[in-house]
Scaffold this active site. Structure first.
Site, PDB file in Angstrom:
ATOM      1  N   LYS A 131       0.890  -1.171  -0.056  1.00 37.34           N
ATOM      2  CA  LYS A 131      -0.321   0.279   0.062  1.00 37.34           C
ATOM      3  C   LYS A 131       0.795   1.326  -0.464  1.00 37.34           C
ATOM      4  CE  LYS A 131      -2.860   1.063   3.126  1.00 37.34           C
ATOM      5  NZ  LYS A 131      -3.731   1.134   4.765  1.00 37.34           N
ATOM      6  N   TYR A 166       0.871   4.236   6.679  1.00 34.75           N
ATOM      7  CA  TYR A 166       2.491   3.274   6.353  1.00 34.75           C
ATOM      8  C   TYR A 166       3.469   4.863   6.203  1.00 34.75           C
ATOM      9  CZ  TYR A 166       0.404  -1.853   4.705  1.00 34.75           C
ATOM     10  OH  TYR A 166       0.067  -2.473   4.848  1.00 34.75           O
TER      11      TYR A 166
END
Length: 378
Positions: A131, A166
């Protein structure tokens, strides 16, 4: 092994997930790099029946989002933990909510473990994924707007201009520098064994295949022709553990404070892997037919009682279908409009040469889930 005899003390956050579980097993091996290790593990839920107590020196159950609970449970270990392995992810409905929840959790743990000026914590390992290169693909609004990087995905790629959990977690690690070194490990689709991972695609396929087999319905591929025919990659949970331990213990200075892709090093088409799955689950292979339209998600919505019957008849660990499967996430993966492939060049350049055969990985982890009594033996 007595905790006092340990050379290194690991705290694995997310100990019951696919990667956390295998990481604990790897650290407890007699010749594990950096060892001998004492291993503590945390989870939000009680220890499941398939979890071996021999894997940890302490199992700690609490909610990481609660700072007071985090302080109460982890402060007694703050003068012992040398390595933090962050293997968890709290899934919310939107990416902004993901950022808030997961950042709070990681910040709570880091604050507690570094309260002492002589904290022994010297490395933090963070598990993320692709991702990083694709953006918030599961966000109900943003998911349709992102334009991913071209594959193969490389670690040096610029960040996409969208909210991303993230990114937030990486930035949080950097903000604690130089209290400890860190490494980020970006996985692809993870192959592993656990009934406590939110996104376990193998267990999802297992449940789907077993339901099809019980009802006599075809085990059809629910994705697109593009994904059926084009390349994809995956990450074996054991390989992830191997790379994480390498990064945490290597004496090579240039390998510290780095992000690394971690995939098996091979690629496959879903057409090929579907044949492997059919062999493993003893269902007939059905070739992809673009004209054979069916709503996989809708069909699986009402199969909870079928799964309950499979569990009961085979004496399996008690699980609910909605808790062990990720049909919605798998549906996104099986309808990617790009070849989902990562470059492993950086990892090799820095000294890690591990690899795994993806087809053998599937068979290994399915057999492991059978041994854990999560799915039937046959």
């Amino acid at each position: 092994m007595e905790v006092e005899a340990a050379k290194s003390v690991a705290l694995i956050v997310g100990i019951t997930g696919m990667v956390g579980l295998n990481l604990a097993e790897a650290l407890k091996k007699p010749r594990a790099p950096g060892g001998p290790w004492a291993v503590y593990g945390t989870a939000r839920s009680a220890k499941p029946s398939w979890f071996s107590s021999s894997l940890v020196d302490g199992y700690i159950q609490f909610d990481l989002r609660d700072y007071e609970a985090t302080h109460r449970e982890l402060f007694p270990l703050a003068n012992q933990v040398t390595h933090l392995f962050w293997m968890t992810f709290y899934y919310c409905d939107t990416e902004e909510s993901n950022i808030a929840a997961n950042s709070t959790m990681l910040a709570n743990v880091l604050r507690v473990l570094t309260l002492s000026p002589i904290s022994p914590l010297h490395h933090v390992t963070l598990l993320t994924g692709t991702k990083q290169y694709m953006g918030p693909i599961f966000d109900p609004v943003l998911g349709s707007r992102v334009v991913p990087h071209e594959s193969p995905f490389r670690e040096e790629s610029d960040r996409l201009p969208f909210p991303n959990t993230y990114h937030a977690l990486e930035d949080l690690l950097v903000s604690f520098s130089p209290k400890f070194t860190w490494s980020v490990h970006r996985s692809s689709i993870i192959f592993g064994a656990s009934a406590r991972s939110s996104h376990n695609i193998l267990l999802t396929f297992a449940a789907y295949a077993l339901i099809c087999r019980r009802e006599g319905s075809p085990f059809r591929f629910p994705g697109s022709r593009f994904t059926w025919e084009h390349f994809c990659d995956a990450s074996d949970a054991g390989l992830l553990a191997e790379q994480q331990i390498w990064a945490a213990t290597t004496t090579t200075a240039m390998a510290k404070n780095q992000a690394f892709n971690c995939t098996n090093g091979d690629v496959f088409t879903w057409k090929y892997l579907w044949k492997v799955l059919c062999e493993v689950f003893d269902v007939e292979f059905v070739a992809f037919n673009e004209g054979d339209k069916f709503d996989w998600l809708e069909e699986m919505k009402n199969k909870g009682k079928v799964w309950d019957a499979i569990v009961e008849e085979n004496g399996l660990c008690k699980t609910n279908l909605e808790d062990i499967t990720c049909f919605n996430a798998a549906n996104v993966v099986l309808n990617f409009r790009l070849q989902h492939v990562c470059s492993m060049t950086k990892s090799r350049e820095f000294g890690f040469f591990g690899f795994a055969d993806s087809a053998k990985s599937v068979k290994k982890w399915v057999e492991k889930m059978r041994d854990m009594n999560i799915i039937p033996k046959t």
